[in-house]
Design an enzyme around this catalytic site. Structure first.
Site, mmCIF file in Angstrom:
data_model
loop_
_atom_site.group_PDB
_atom_site.id
_atom_site.type_symbol
_atom_site.label_atom_id
_atom_site.label_comp_id
_atom_site.label_asym_id
_atom_site.label_seq_id
_atom_site.Cartn_x
_atom_site.Cartn_y
_atom_site.Cartn_z
ATOM 1 N N CYS A 83 0.882 -1.220 0.069
ATOM 2 C CA CYS A 83 0.089 -0.072 -0.115
ATOM 3 C C CYS A 83 0.901 1.209 0.109
ATOM 4 C CB CYS A 83 -0.976 0.098 1.173
ATOM 5 S SG CYS A 83 -2.147 -1.456 1.204
ATOM 6 N N HIS A 115 -9.438 3.265 -2.044
ATOM 7 C CA HIS A 115 -7.699 2.896 -2.003
ATOM 8 C C HIS A 115 -7.272 2.253 -3.134
ATOM 9 C CE1 HIS A 115 -4.381 1.401 0.126
ATOM 10 N NE2 HIS A 115 -4.886 0.465 0.686
#
Length: 382
Positions: free
Chosen positions: A81, A327
């Protein structure tokens, strides 16, 4: 070593684009950032491109095939991430080291729908923590915080209420709708205490930034729109003896943010807004403490008192956060930097944090069967 600035930055609206390619999504954000700086791809001396799902696909070179193949060096980055933030930091490092004066950093991901974090394919801790999925990991994070400090389901849910409200003011957010507390708490339970509305949204998206040395910034007359990068820090988890059933989710963030505060002389009380990694509502609560904006055990009080909502003492995730903005893994790090930069420029519209001079961005990637990567950036209004 030169100070480094953001000369241009932008992102596309996060959403789902099944008919587009990853290089196409990246190209759109890159052109937006270049336009924001008033520059072209011909002005760039290097490209750092972050993408996770096509890590071996040379996304950066393919993107240049759409906007201009100028022969510049391209570095493709994958770091969970933290992928986009890592590409941004690599660009910062190259200018800091004196290799280049002006570079482009891009983060992009095409994710579609489905469960995030199904495992690495290696032998897992299945049976120890019950699942190798991200929802299970952040279920444990929340339950452990509740065990130690008495944090309630209501408090975790209020994070989602706050961030969805913030997203109604962000035209680039995937969702732009309010979710009242009872709606959040009554939504489908994914992994206690996170309901469906307390989980980040898997979306497609891209974001890009033009980074520039101080000398080049002055030469091109871009000081009036520049944002100074006061700190760029990365960390991985330090070794700690621990119970394998509870991976250490917090250590990497605490290491990176401590370095950022130490190297700049800036502390959490100096920060005006934060974009942090709210992949689940439980994560945002824990990161209040990891980033030092309150003492351990006080995060529930912050959300109860409204300290972290727009208009509060220290607004957090005014973009809508991962919970509502979305996201897209490789794009998130630069998208967070875009949000803070927009506030420091005074251009955030209805969600503007008034008087913002210093902002912090945070992303952390990894999982129960993976390593950990955390990136912290502190940005300053010029």
């Amino acid at each position: 070593m030169s100070d480094v600035y953001i000369a241009g930055i932008d992102m596309i609206r996060f959403g789902r684009y099944p008919d587009r390619t990853v290089p196409d999504l990246a190209a759109e954000a890159a052109l937006l950032a270049l336009d924001d700086a008033g520059l072209s791809i011909n002005d760039m001396q290097a490209l750092y491109c972050g993408n996770l799902m096509q890590a071996s696909g040379m996304v950066g070179q393919r993107m240049l095939g759409e906007i201009g193949q100028t022969g510049i060096p391209v570095t493709n980055v994958a770091n969970a991430c933290a992928t986009g933030a890592t590409a941004f930091r690599d660009a910062w490092t190259a200018i800091k080291a004196g290799l280049y004066d002006i570079v482009l950093a891009v983060g992009v991901e095409q994710m579609g729908k489905g469960l995030l974090g199904g495992g690495s394919g290696e032998p897992s801790t299945e049976g120890l923590i019950g699942s190798g999925t991200m929802p299970a990991m952040f279920s444990h994070v929340g339950m452990e915080h509740a065990r130690k400090y008495g944090t309630t389901f209501d408090q975790f849910a209020r994070v989602s209420v706050k961030n969805h409200w913030h997203s109604t003011m962000n035209e680039k957010s995937m969702y732009q709708m309010e979710t009242p507390l009872q709606e959040v708490m009554a939504a489908e339970m994914i992994a206690w205490p996170n309901t469906k509305l307390m989980c980040s949204v898997n979306v497609d998206g891209s974001a890009a930034a033009v980074l520039i040395s101080e000398k080049k910034m002055k030469e091109l007359g871009l000081a009036d729109r520049a944002v100074k990068i006061r700190a760029s820090e990365m960390s991985s988890n330090p070794f700690r003896a621990r119970q394998m059933a509870m991976p250490d989710f917090s250590a990497a963030t605490r290491v990176a943010v401590a370095q950022a505060y130490e190297h700049t002389g800036i502390g959490p009380d100096d920060i005006d807004l934060i974009e942090l990694h709210d992949c689940f509502a439980t994560a945002e609560i824990v990161h209040y403490e990891n980033l030092g904006i309150c003492k351990d055990g006080e995060a529930g009080r912050l959300i109860n008192d409204g300290d972290t909502q727009l208009g509060g003492r220290l607004p957090v995730n005014v973009s809508g956060g991962l919970l509502s903005k979305g996201h897209p893994l490789g794009a998130t790090g630069i998208a967070n930097i875009y949000e803070v930069s927009t506030h420091l420029r005074g251009k955030a519209g209805k969600r503007q944090v008034e008087g913002a001079r210093l902002g912090l961005t945070h992303v952390v990637g990894g999982g129960p069967d993976m390593g950990t990567a955390c990136a912290i950036h502190i940005l300053e209004k010029v």
